[in-house]
Design a protein around this motif. Sequence first.
Motif, PDB file in Angstrom:
ATOM      1  N   LYS A 298       0.838  -1.206   0.000  1.00 21.56           N
ATOM      2  CA  LYS A 298       0.000   0.000   0.000  1.00 21.56           C
ATOM      3  C   LYS A 298       0.872   1.255   0.000  1.00 21.56           C
ATOM      4  CE  LYS A 298      -3.880  -2.166   2.414  1.00 21.56           C
ATOM      5  NZ  LYS A 298      -4.670  -2.210   3.672  1.00 21.56           N
ATOM      6  N   LEU A 299       1.968   1.184   0.743  1.00 19.46           N
ATOM      7  CA  LEU A 299       2.892   2.322   0.787  1.00 19.46           C
ATOM      8  C   LEU A 299       3.535   2.550  -0.585  1.00 19.46           C
ATOM      9  CD1 LEU A 299       4.281   4.460   2.556  1.00 19.46           C
ATOM     10  CD2 LEU A 299       6.003   2.739   3.143  1.00 19.46           C
ATOM     11  N   GLU A 300       3.865   1.472  -1.254  1.00 19.03           N
ATOM     12  CA  GLU A 300       4.382   1.579  -2.618  1.00 19.03           C
ATOM     13  C   GLU A 300       3.406   2.329  -3.515  1.00 19.03           C
ATOM     14  OE1 GLU A 300       7.230  -2.112  -3.989  1.00 19.03           O
ATOM     15  OE2 GLU A 300       5.067  -2.459  -3.908  1.00 19.03           O
ATOM     16  N   ALA A 301       2.140   1.945  -3.420  1.00 13.02           N
ATOM     17  CA  ALA A 301       1.125   2.545  -4.283  1.00 13.02           C
ATOM     18  C   ALA A 301       0.956   4.025  -3.983  1.00 13.02           C
ATOM     19  CB  ALA A 301      -0.194   1.806  -4.107  1.00 13.02           C
ATOM     20  N   ILE A 302       0.989   4.395  -2.715  1.00 15.88           N
ATOM     21  CA  ILE A 302       0.798   5.793  -2.338  1.00 15.88           C
ATOM     22  C   ILE A 302       1.956   6.657  -2.838  1.00 15.88           C
ATOM     23  CG2 ILE A 302       0.829   7.353  -0.348  1.00 15.88           C
ATOM     24  CD1 ILE A 302      -0.917   5.342   1.111  1.00 15.88           C
TER      25      ILE A 302
END
Length: 467
Positions: A202-206
């Motif tokens: 999720k952090l990657e996507a953000i």
Amino acid sequence: MKPFLDKNFLLQSKTAERLYHEYAAHLPIIDYHCHLDPAQIANNINFANLTEIWLKGDHYKWRAMRANGINEQYITGDKTDLEKFEKWAETVPYTLRNPLYHWTHLELQRYFDVHDIVSPKTAKAIYEECTAKLQTAEYSVQSIITKMNVEIICTTDDPIDNLEYHPKIKQSDWKVKVYPAFRPDKAMNADDPKSLNEYINKLEAINNSPIDNYNDYLEALKKRHDYFAENGCSVSDHGLEQIYAEDYTNDEIATIFTKIRKGESLQAIESLKFKSAMLYEFAIWDHEKKWVQQYHLGALRNNNARAYTEIGPDTGYDSIGDFTQAQPLSRFLNKLDTTNQLAKTILYNLNPADNELFATMAGNYNDGTVTGKIQFGAAWWFLDQKDGMTKQINTLSSMGLLSKLVGMLTDSRSFLSYPRHEYFRRLLCNLLAEDIENGELPADIEWTGKIVQDICYYNAKNYFTFK
């Protein structure tokens, strides 16, 4: 016999009455740690009824209802809101001497001007009167907060939160300031590598950037830390069993992170080392930005596995834990202090057996550079009541400087919890007045009143760097 919950509630002398009414009662509230929903604040919602604002999400009340033999259908189940409130009203008379009895009636009085005692006989009338008021503009979320004389609120936000509602609040003409607080506990939870891996994705996507190694991970989290700062954040918070302060090398953490990304299980010591490394990095960033960091330590969470499976976390199945606190806390603070990178810090314990431990630990790292730099924080969670607050105040008085305490906070998910500040202020004034009445303090009301005002408001105003 004194009347129940009159204007001099908890004030046992004329000196106490004077200290509270002249010096404490009118002060604004700085709620520097809570769990209020910024979306509800930004959208200035009206709750549909009394159950929705008062019972949903309140695990204090849920625990009492379960102890009273109330079926779960009336707590987190599918019964109507009126039926749930009636079961709460059935429980209230049995909460005598539990802080819920005081809080329940304080909240009804302060918010709704309802002075009836809650019972099955009064339940429907109270529910209907309060529900009707909740439909009006006077009882929107922002109006409720304003009514309680709140000046500043810090919500609790995960690093991957987009913080979309905080700018919306800031851009409105509402006078209360609402800031995010950085709560990165999920980002360091190596005890559950699967969930941590999902979090990293999720952090990657953000950030729209791949996270292939530990350095990538730190860089991605640092961007979120910076983003929070750009949105007014100047406070971090952790809710942990204990501080993690294992020795580690950067190569070890890099290897551990690779195992996490591969979905491999970790040894217990590897998890501890990873959490120790992450906690240290967060503290370094906090110091760089001159943030205040908070550590809530000692909760044993999700004890009831069956209930956790059925209704999830934060539903009233947590308790006080007996974790080892002194050595890891000392190692952690000392490591930061050695390189002069220890930020202003507030320490909260959940186990009352740790009161003296935390109070004396705070004193080890006050260095004269900042007034009250390391704080033994206000009574927390299960200790947030008459006996717990009194013990915290007395311990800090004996082993530190009560006069420099940054006061109370709600730590609540409820918009109806602000009378807890009043509760704390009344107890504080009564304790100081008791010493004056006993000749243990001089009868200098003006000076003691100044100390009361500092603890209730001005110390926090000066300690934090809200803009």
